[in-house]
Design a protein around this motif. Structure first.
Motif, PDB file in Angstrom:
ATOM      1  N   UNK A  27      -3.824   1.697   0.747  1.00  0.00           N
ATOM      2  CA  UNK A  27      -4.187   2.072   2.124  1.00  0.00           C
ATOM      3  C   UNK A  27      -5.174   1.070   2.727  1.00  0.00           C
ATOM      4  N   UNK A  28      -6.170   0.682   1.923  1.00  0.00           N
ATOM      5  CA  UNK A  28      -7.170  -0.284   2.378  1.00  0.00           C
ATOM      6  C   UNK A  28      -6.498  -1.593   2.795  1.00  0.00           C
ATOM      7  N   UNK A  29      -5.592  -2.082   1.953  1.00  0.00           N
ATOM      8  CA  UNK A  29      -4.921  -3.347   2.242  1.00  0.00           C
ATOM      9  C   UNK A  29      -3.933  -3.213   3.401  1.00  0.00           C
ATOM     10  N   UNK A  30      -3.294  -2.065   3.521  1.00  0.00           N
ATOM     11  CA  UNK A  30      -2.367  -1.856   4.643  1.00  0.00           C
ATOM     12  C   UNK A  30      -3.121  -1.915   5.968  1.00  0.00           C
ATOM     13  N   UNK A  31      -4.315  -1.332   5.998  1.00  0.00           N
ATOM     14  CA  UNK A  31      -5.128  -1.404   7.223  1.00  0.00           C
ATOM     15  C   UNK A  31      -5.577  -2.837   7.483  1.00  0.00           C
ATOM     16  N   UNK A  32      -6.005  -3.507   6.445  1.00  0.00           N
ATOM     17  CA  UNK A  32      -6.537  -4.865   6.595  1.00  0.00           C
ATOM     18  C   UNK A  32      -5.441  -5.861   6.977  1.00  0.00           C
ATOM     19  N   UNK A  33      -4.262  -5.708   6.374  1.00  0.00           N
ATOM     20  CA  UNK A  33      -3.172  -6.657   6.604  1.00  0.00           C
ATOM     21  C   UNK A  33      -2.223  -6.219   7.714  1.00  0.00           C
ATOM     22  N   UNK A  67     -12.028  -3.391  -5.161  1.00  0.00           N
ATOM     23  CA  UNK A  67     -11.933  -3.493  -3.711  1.00  0.00           C
ATOM     24  C   UNK A  67     -12.391  -4.864  -3.207  1.00  0.00           C
ATOM     25  N   UNK A  68     -13.374  -5.463  -3.877  1.00  0.00           N
ATOM     26  CA  UNK A  68     -13.800  -6.808  -3.497  1.00  0.00           C
ATOM     27  C   UNK A  68     -12.676  -7.797  -3.777  1.00  0.00           C
ATOM     28  N   UNK A  69     -12.045  -7.669  -4.951  1.00  0.00           N
ATOM     29  CA  UNK A  69     -10.914  -8.547  -5.277  1.00  0.00           C
ATOM     30  C   UNK A  69      -9.781  -8.356  -4.263  1.00  0.00           C
ATOM     31  N   UNK A  70      -9.505  -7.106  -3.916  1.00  0.00           N
ATOM     32  CA  UNK A  70      -8.437  -6.811  -2.950  1.00  0.00           C
ATOM     33  C   UNK A  70      -8.760  -7.421  -1.589  1.00  0.00           C
ATOM     34  N   UNK A  71     -10.003  -7.303  -1.174  1.00  0.00           N
ATOM     35  CA  UNK A  71     -10.415  -7.877   0.111  1.00  0.00           C
ATOM     36  C   UNK A  71     -10.268  -9.393   0.103  1.00  0.00           C
ATOM     37  N   UNK A  72     -10.673 -10.020  -1.006  1.00  0.00           N
ATOM     38  CA  UNK A  72     -10.541 -11.478  -1.114  1.00  0.00           C
ATOM     39  C   UNK A  72      -9.073 -11.906  -1.087  1.00  0.00           C
ATOM     40  N   UNK A  73      -8.221 -11.168  -1.792  1.00  0.00           N
ATOM     41  CA  UNK A  73      -6.789 -11.490  -1.783  1.00  0.00           C
ATOM     42  C   UNK A  73      -6.196 -11.315  -0.385  1.00  0.00           C
ATOM     43  N   UNK A  74      -6.624 -10.265   0.316  1.00  0.00           N
ATOM     44  CA  UNK A  74      -6.130 -10.040   1.681  1.00  0.00           C
ATOM     45  C   UNK A  74      -6.574 -11.172   2.602  1.00  0.00           C
ATOM     46  N   UNK A  75      -7.815 -11.605   2.465  1.00  0.00           N
ATOM     47  CA  UNK A  75      -8.314 -12.718   3.274  1.00  0.00           C
ATOM     48  C   UNK A  75      -7.507 -13.981   2.987  1.00  0.00           C
ATOM     49  N   UNK A  76      -7.240 -14.231   1.711  1.00  0.00           N
ATOM     50  CA  UNK A  76      -6.420 -15.390   1.345  1.00  0.00           C
ATOM     51  C   UNK A  76      -5.025 -15.283   1.961  1.00  0.00           C
TER      52      UNK A  76
END
Length: 176
Positions: A27-33, A67-76
């Protein structure tokens, strides 16, 4: 995503945390991406990276780490998509994507239905038309219309029902 017997406790803690927070991460990544399928791919990339990264030992807060790793991957991933758009160009990627705009045929159908409804509303008796327009387009409740026009609430309801029935009948007649 299975835990193995005899595995390092730190690895097990991260694996358990990943399994527990899988849906939250998605869900976090779906919102971010902005894309559920891209989020699913990124969560899987996170799992692969997590399993390959042997330096992830002794993590104090596994959830925060994930979640930090997920955020970094999403940013990448966002940076990669922007770079790809600069190289490929925005128009070539959009040529293969279906438009979210209605087709010309659908727009024509909407215009025809709108014209029929306008004529049907014009055919209504003046008081019935006023009540209907105040309710459907003015957004007033039956009680507000009754107070404004000095009518009983039941009379307002009857006018709305009559107008809706007339519009429905006219649509069926003209579209048949």
């Amino acid at each position: 995503m299975e835990l193995k017997a005899g595995a390092d406790p730190a690895d097990q803690a991260l694996s358990v945390a990943f399994q527990q927070h899988y849906e939250d991460l998605h869900r976090f990544l779906a919102r971010k991406l902005g894309c559920p399928s891209l989020a699913a791919d990124t969560v899987h990339d996170l799992w692969i990276k997590l399993r390959a990264d042997l330096s992830a030992r002794e993590v104090r807060n596994p959830r925060a780490y994930l979640f930090r790793m997920a955020s970094n991957l999403a940013t990448d991933r966002i940076r990669q998509e922007r770079a790809r758009a600069r190289v490929v160009g925005p128009s070539s990627a959009q040529d293969d994507v279906a438009s979210d705009q209605p087709s010309a045929e659908t727009r024509l159908d909407y215009h025809q239905r709108l014209a029929i409804l306008r004529r049907a509303i014009d055919e209504l008796p003046p008081r019935c038309r006023d009540v209907f327009l105040l309710h459907k387009f003015g957004g007033l409740t039956h009680m507000e219309i009754a107070g404004r026009l000095g009518l009983a609430r039941s009379t307002v309801e009857q006018h709305v029902i009559r107008a809706l029935a007339h519009c429905r009948t006219r649509l069926k007649q003209e579209l048949a």
